[in-house]
Design a protein around this motif. Structure first.
Motif, mmCIF file in Angstrom:
data_model
loop_
_atom_site.group_PDB
_atom_site.id
_atom_site.type_symbol
_atom_site.label_atom_id
_atom_site.label_comp_id
_atom_site.label_asym_id
_atom_site.label_seq_id
_atom_site.Cartn_x
_atom_site.Cartn_y
_atom_site.Cartn_z
ATOM 1 N N LYS A 93 3.892 14.235 6.496
ATOM 2 C CA LYS A 93 4.773 15.298 6.976
ATOM 3 C C LYS A 93 5.038 16.341 5.899
ATOM 4 C CE LYS A 93 7.141 12.372 10.353
ATOM 5 N NZ LYS A 93 8.408 11.665 10.704
ATOM 6 N N ARG A 94 4.901 15.938 4.643
ATOM 7 C CA ARG A 94 5.107 16.863 3.522
ATOM 8 C C ARG A 94 3.944 16.709 2.543
ATOM 9 N NH1 ARG A 94 10.172 15.689 0.501
ATOM 10 N NH2 ARG A 94 9.794 17.752 -0.365
ATOM 11 N N PRO A 95 2.737 17.049 2.961
ATOM 12 C CA PRO A 95 1.559 16.797 2.111
ATOM 13 C C PRO A 95 1.576 17.554 0.794
ATOM 14 C CG PRO A 95 0.986 18.204 3.976
ATOM 15 C CD PRO A 95 2.370 17.703 4.234
ATOM 16 N N ALA A 96 2.245 18.684 0.755
ATOM 17 C CA ALA A 96 2.284 19.458 -0.491
ATOM 18 C C ALA A 96 3.036 18.718 -1.588
ATOM 19 C CB ALA A 96 2.931 20.821 -0.244
ATOM 20 N N ALA A 97 3.928 17.796 -1.180
ATOM 21 C CA ALA A 97 4.716 17.043 -2.155
ATOM 22 C C ALA A 97 3.990 15.797 -2.637
ATOM 23 C CB ALA A 97 6.062 16.651 -1.552
ATOM 24 N N PHE A 98 2.850 15.500 -2.020
ATOM 25 C CA PHE A 98 2.101 14.308 -2.421
ATOM 26 C C PHE A 98 0.920 14.736 -3.282
ATOM 27 C CE2 PHE A 98 -1.092 10.950 -1.910
ATOM 28 C CZ PHE A 98 -0.328 9.848 -2.268
ATOM 29 N N ASP A 99 1.023 14.449 -4.572
ATOM 30 C CA ASP A 99 0.017 14.906 -5.538
ATOM 31 C C ASP A 99 -0.380 13.742 -6.439
ATOM 32 O OD1 ASP A 99 -1.653 16.520 -7.017
ATOM 33 O OD2 ASP A 99 -0.043 17.384 -8.234
ATOM 34 N N PRO A 100 -1.307 12.902 -6.002
ATOM 35 C CA PRO A 100 -1.680 11.737 -6.807
ATOM 36 C C PRO A 100 -2.251 12.148 -8.156
ATOM 37 C CG PRO A 100 -3.226 12.057 -4.990
ATOM 38 C CD PRO A 100 -2.099 12.995 -4.767
ATOM 39 N N TYR A 101 -1.757 11.526 -9.218
ATOM 40 C CA TYR A 101 -2.193 11.911 -10.562
ATOM 41 C C TYR A 101 -3.456 11.178 -11.004
ATOM 42 C CZ TYR A 101 0.169 7.615 -12.188
ATOM 43 O OH TYR A 101 0.560 6.312 -12.389
ATOM 44 N N GLY A 120 0.824 -1.205 0.000
ATOM 45 C CA GLY A 120 0.000 0.000 0.000
ATOM 46 C C GLY A 120 0.854 1.249 0.000
ATOM 47 N N SER A 121 1.949 1.223 0.778
ATOM 48 C CA SER A 121 2.889 2.342 0.754
ATOM 49 C C SER A 121 3.515 2.486 -0.630
ATOM 50 C CB SER A 121 3.991 2.122 1.802
ATOM 51 O OG SER A 121 3.443 2.007 3.098
ATOM 52 N N THR A 122 3.750 1.339 -1.280
ATOM 53 C CA THR A 122 4.271 1.356 -2.649
ATOM 54 C C THR A 122 3.265 1.988 -3.597
ATOM 55 O OG1 THR A 122 5.604 -0.618 -2.226
ATOM 56 C CG2 THR A 122 5.164 -0.081 -4.524
ATOM 57 N N VAL A 123 1.984 1.741 -3.367
ATOM 58 C CA VAL A 123 0.952 2.398 -4.172
ATOM 59 C C VAL A 123 1.069 3.912 -4.043
ATOM 60 C CG1 VAL A 123 -1.538 2.817 -4.372
ATOM 61 C CG2 VAL A 123 -0.670 0.478 -4.172
ATOM 62 N N LEU A 124 1.266 4.415 -2.820
ATOM 63 C CA LEU A 124 1.415 5.860 -2.623
ATOM 64 C C LEU A 124 2.632 6.387 -3.372
ATOM 65 C CD1 LEU A 124 0.633 6.371 1.192
ATOM 66 C CD2 LEU A 124 -0.952 6.159 -0.736
ATOM 67 N N ALA A 125 3.753 5.647 -3.278
ATOM 68 C CA ALA A 125 4.964 6.073 -3.979
ATOM 69 C C ALA A 125 4.781 6.025 -5.488
ATOM 70 C CB ALA A 125 6.136 5.180 -3.560
ATOM 71 N N THR A 126 3.961 5.098 -5.955
ATOM 72 C CA THR A 126 3.738 4.919 -7.388
ATOM 73 C C THR A 126 2.833 5.994 -7.955
ATOM 74 O OG1 THR A 126 4.007 2.520 -7.190
ATOM 75 C CG2 THR A 126 2.824 3.326 -9.127
ATOM 76 N N ILE A 127 1.765 6.289 -7.248
ATOM 77 C CA ILE A 127 0.713 7.135 -7.815
ATOM 78 C C ILE A 127 1.072 8.626 -7.758
ATOM 79 C CG2 ILE A 127 -0.723 7.638 -5.788
ATOM 80 C CD1 ILE A 127 -1.895 6.274 -9.231
ATOM 81 N N VAL A 177 -4.857 16.596 0.622
ATOM 82 C CA VAL A 177 -5.011 16.412 -0.817
ATOM 83 C C VAL A 177 -6.386 16.892 -1.275
ATOM 84 C CG1 VAL A 177 -5.146 14.688 -2.670
ATOM 85 C CG2 VAL A 177 -3.337 14.530 -0.950
ATOM 86 N N ARG A 178 -7.412 16.529 -0.541
ATOM 87 C CA ARG A 178 -8.772 16.926 -0.916
ATOM 88 C C ARG A 178 -8.972 18.436 -0.798
ATOM 89 N NH1 ARG A 178 -12.549 13.079 -1.627
ATOM 90 N NH2 ARG A 178 -14.221 14.500 -0.992
ATOM 91 N N ARG A 190 4.042 9.648 -8.899
ATOM 92 C CA ARG A 190 4.967 9.889 -10.006
ATOM 93 C C ARG A 190 4.751 8.834 -11.079
ATOM 94 N NH1 ARG A 190 9.023 6.326 -10.747
ATOM 95 N NH2 ARG A 190 9.630 4.932 -9.033
ATOM 96 N N ARG A 191 5.121 9.137 -12.282
ATOM 97 C CA ARG A 191 5.070 8.155 -13.367
ATOM 98 C C ARG A 191 6.343 8.277 -14.187
ATOM 99 N NH1 ARG A 191 -0.301 10.891 -15.414
ATOM 100 N NH2 ARG A 191 0.438 13.017 -15.752
ATOM 101 N N PRO A 192 6.787 7.198 -14.800
ATOM 102 C CA PRO A 192 8.089 7.225 -15.471
ATOM 103 C C PRO A 192 8.125 8.096 -16.712
ATOM 104 C CG PRO A 192 6.978 5.145 -15.867
ATOM 105 C CD PRO A 192 6.167 5.875 -14.854
ATOM 106 N N THR A 193 7.013 8.211 -17.410
ATOM 107 C CA THR A 193 6.936 9.090 -18.576
ATOM 108 C C THR A 193 5.611 9.823 -18.534
ATOM 109 O OG1 THR A 193 5.925 7.377 -19.962
ATOM 110 C CG2 THR A 193 8.329 7.520 -19.989
ATOM 111 N N GLN A 194 5.506 10.863 -19.311
ATOM 112 C CA GLN A 194 4.321 11.710 -19.245
ATOM 113 C C GLN A 194 3.051 10.977 -19.662
ATOM 114 O OE1 GLN A 194 4.475 14.613 -17.842
ATOM 115 N NE2 GLN A 194 2.289 15.018 -18.072
#
Length: 288
Positions: free
Chosen positions: A177-185, A145-152, A211-212, A154-158
């Protein structure tokens, strides 16, 4: 009652041995060899939507060496509802058995590393003719689940991304701790127990609220009186795992316990969430 019976019948009919496959690293995963994975396939012709599944810190398998009960249950359920499900094993190709008993700071394999595995699996799934390349989601449990957060985030290409994401009881503390840096696409659903003392709910609630507040596509479901691993049909009683050094109270162990009612609710919510995955004609998931 009839609906529940039909769903159970569908799962029973769809039950078959998952097919073992090798997932190439595709220049995306840090694995030194192709990743082991298992395909659960619908009985009907494709193309189908698909789900990449990511295991937790204990790995993909039961003590018998077969996929564990949770992964079998979800793979069967997804296949019975028309999804090709891929259970991805991040450990075997790296010679890892489990990382639950390792302190977070000492783990050699982290969620950001496994995000590359997820994208290698996405490339593998999109290359298959029986899969709708625009409708591939990612779903993970605990470390997965943490991997899902890390995945969603960023993406490898546009133009490459998952259409939807589901995280069961992920670790949200670092991101919160850094919510501004977490921006699920893409839309993200988190499901977690309010009593979870391994990966606590409060940081996930705070992250979701942040995020919401800026209009991001994230939602959370919390289950009262519910602990880690609540959806796992392979556990039958509450247990304190003293061998796990992490959690809310380091050194005191963490609690796992089943909650059949929460499990069934989670199944319904996940299926409903995935049903909304279809992208507009001509659109690429994760882009606007």
């Amino acid at each position: 009652m009839l609906t529940a019976f039909l769903l159970l019948a569908a799962v029973t009919l769809a039950r078959a041995e998952p097919i073992q496959v090798a997932v190439p690293t595709a220049g995306l995963s840090s694995s030194p060899a192709p990743l082991v994975a298992y395909l659960f396939e619908p009985a009907t012709p494709g193309p189908h939507p698909a789900v990449v599944m990511l295991h937790g810190c204990g790995g993909a398998y039961a003590r018998s060496g077969a996929l564990n009960a949770r992964h079998l249950m979800w793979g069967d359920l997804l296949a019975a509802n028309g999804y090709v499900a891929l259970m991805l094993d991040s450990f075997t190709s790296r010679g890892v058995k489990e990382i639950c008993t390792q302190k977070y700071a000492e783990r050699s394999l982290k969620d950001v590393d496994r995000a590359g595995d997820a994208y290698a699996a996405l490339a593998f799934m999109r290359a298959r003719s029986d899969i709708d390349a625009k409708q591939v989601a990612v779903l993970g449990w605990s470390h997965g689940g943490s991997t899902v957060l890390a995945t969603i985030k960023r993406r490898p290409t546009q133009d490459a991304g998952f259409a939807r994401a589901v995280a069961f009881y992920p670790g949200c503390s670092a991101a919160a701790k850094r919510p501004a840096a977490f921006d699920p696409y893409a839309p993200l659903l988190v499901l977690i127990g309010e009593s979870d003392d391994w990966t606590p709910a409060a940081p996930c609630e705070a992250l979701t609220a942040a995020v919401r507040a800026r209009g991001g596509p994230m939602e959370i479901v919390t289950y009262p009186g519910t602990y880690h691993d609540f959806d796992n049909p392979g556990i039958t009683r509450q247990r304190v795992r003293t061998e796990v050094p992490n959690g809310v109270h380091p050194g005191q162990g963490v609690t796992t316990a089943p909650n059949p009612e929460a499990r069934e609710d989670a199944k319904r919510r996940v299926l409903r969430f995935l049903q909304e995955m279809k992208a507009p004609e001509g659109a690429t998931p994760g882009t606007s």
